[in-house]
Design an enzyme around this catalytic site. Structure first.
Site, PDB file in Angstrom:
ATOM      1  N   LYS A  84       0.841  -1.197   0.000  1.00 13.31           N
ATOM      2  CA  LYS A  84       0.000   0.000   0.000  1.00 13.31           C
ATOM      3  C   LYS A  84       0.874   1.245   0.000  1.00 13.31           C
ATOM      4  O   LYS A  84       1.769   1.377   0.834  1.00 13.31           O
ATOM      5  CB  LYS A  84      -0.928   0.024   1.217  1.00 13.31           C
ATOM      6  CG  LYS A  84      -1.879   1.223   1.206  1.00 13.31           C
ATOM      7  CD  LYS A  84      -2.881   1.187   2.337  1.00 13.31           C
ATOM      8  CE  LYS A  84      -2.260   1.582   3.659  1.00 13.31           C
ATOM      9  NZ  LYS A  84      -3.252   1.712   4.733  1.00 13.31           N
ATOM     10  N   GLY A  95      -5.590   7.485  17.546  1.00 11.62           N
ATOM     11  CA  GLY A  95      -4.989   8.680  16.954  1.00 11.62           C
ATOM     12  C   GLY A  95      -3.476   8.731  16.979  1.00 11.62           C
ATOM     13  O   GLY A  95      -2.870   9.533  16.267  1.00 11.62           O
ATOM     14  N   THR A  96      -2.830   7.906  17.808  1.00  8.63           N
ATOM     15  CA  THR A  96      -1.370   7.957  17.937  1.00  8.63           C
ATOM     16  C   THR A  96      -0.757   6.818  17.132  1.00  8.63           C
ATOM     17  O   THR A  96      -0.804   5.659  17.539  1.00  8.63           O
ATOM     18  CB  THR A  96      -0.954   7.865  19.416  1.00  8.63           C
ATOM     19  OG1 THR A  96      -1.531   8.965  20.123  1.00  8.63           O
ATOM     20  CG2 THR A  96       0.562   7.909  19.559  1.00  8.63           C
TER      21      THR A  96
END
Length: 330
Positions: A69, A226-227
């Site tokens: 990817k 989020g981290t």
């Protein structure tokens, strides 16, 4: 030999969220069964004002697919100057038996889908059975994807949401209530939202104010999304001290995930990390054991999730005769 080409519309039509949840479970089990080769990802930072492009590779022995990817982000001038989005994704699938390129597909949807599904998988094994209220810290695309996925595995009765930007919060409330009919409470503060959570989802950019340990109620399950790189943080490290800590990949989470912060401050050691989620899915380690324990799922995202999800989309495309083929190898 023919190679299949799938655009964004094709990809979106070829898989349901419940199928993505299944492919992510498949990925986690394969990872902890020694069936995965997943090298560290490579990142190229380009001169400002441009951003970066990441390359993530994965091989899954179970489906005999190799995936690559390429994901770009942080290109603010793309739309105005080039007519393309500020961030894009492309996935290449190779048949591992021959290494022939069998599919090229849009990857922009897959990252969001499999990340949402990861949160839902963690809810299945780590949230209380009677959990009904979700708190969302952050109201962007991934916050919505988390609700779409978790809605597949539990009954959500109420959502408490908070965002730095009131206009984003108001838009989230309208959109979620229209899509799901679930009432959304716009919290007056982050603390007020967190204190209501049976399940706490954090999907911010990870560089703002932190969720504090004193706000977390016994029995809360935390989905920390989020981290995913060094420098980001959403949770006060003290939250980890007495929590059951579960990673997607411990090697990644202790390097660039939320788990890095309490390790760096000597609040926990690596021995305090309970499990990788694949170990729980395989029955090698327990998930939630009491209604009072605080559980944390720290997810940095893995190439193998892209692999199994893309492979399922490819199989669905072949079965439904979707997409365009072209002669890549003569």
């Amino acid at each position: 030999m023919k190679t299949l080409l799938l655009n964004k519309e094709d990809v979106g039509s070829l898989i349901r969220m419940d199928e993505v949840i299944g492919t992510v479970e498949e990925a986690y089990k394969a990872f902890n069964s020694g069936q995965v080769n997943q090298p560290p990802y490579t990142c190229i930072h380009l001169p400002p004002p441009r951003g970066e492009i990441d390359f993530k590779l994965g091989y899954c022995e179970a489906n005999e697919m190799i995936s690559m990817k390429a994901s770009s982000g942080g290109f603010p001038n793309n739309l105005a100057e080039h007519g393309v989005p500020s961030g894009m994704g492309t996935i290449l699938l190779f048949d591992a038996r021959t290494c022939a390129l069998v599919c090229v597909m849009d990857g922009s949807l897959i990252t969001g889908l499999r990340t949402g599904a990861a949160g839902a998988v963690s809810v299945k094994v780590l949230a209380r059975q009677n959990a009904r209220k979700i708190t969302s810290i952050g109201t962007g695309n991934q916050a919505r994807m988390q609700i779409r996925a978790i809605h597949e595995v539990m009954k959500i009765e109420e959502i408490h949401a908070w965002d730095h930007h009131p206009e984003n919060l108001a838009r989230y409330k309208v959109d979620i209530e229209r899509e799901f009919g679930i009432p959304v409470v716009m919290a007056r503060s982050m603390q007020a939202a967190v204190e209501q959570a049976d399940i706490l989802i954090t999907t911010t950019r990870g560089k703002g104010s932190l969720v504090e340990a004193a706000w977390i109620q016994p029995g809360t399950h935390i989905v920390a999304m989020g981290t995913d790189m060094y420098g980001k943080q959403e949770l006060e490290p003290e939250i980890f001290r007495n929590a059951k800590i579960v990673n997607d990949s411990t090697a990644q989470c202790i390097e660039k995930g939320e788990t890095w912060h309490p390790l760096n401050q000597n609040i926990i050691t690596q021995a305090d990390i309970h499990a990788e989620i694949g170990e729980i899915l395989l029955g090698q380690k327990p998930g939630r054991e009491t209604d009072h324990e605080i559980t944390i799922f720290d997810s940095t995202g893995m190439a193998i999730q892209d692999n199994t999800t893309a492979a399922k989309i490819y199989r669905n495309a072949i079965a439904s005769h979707t997409g365009t083929t072209f002669e890549f190898i003569q």
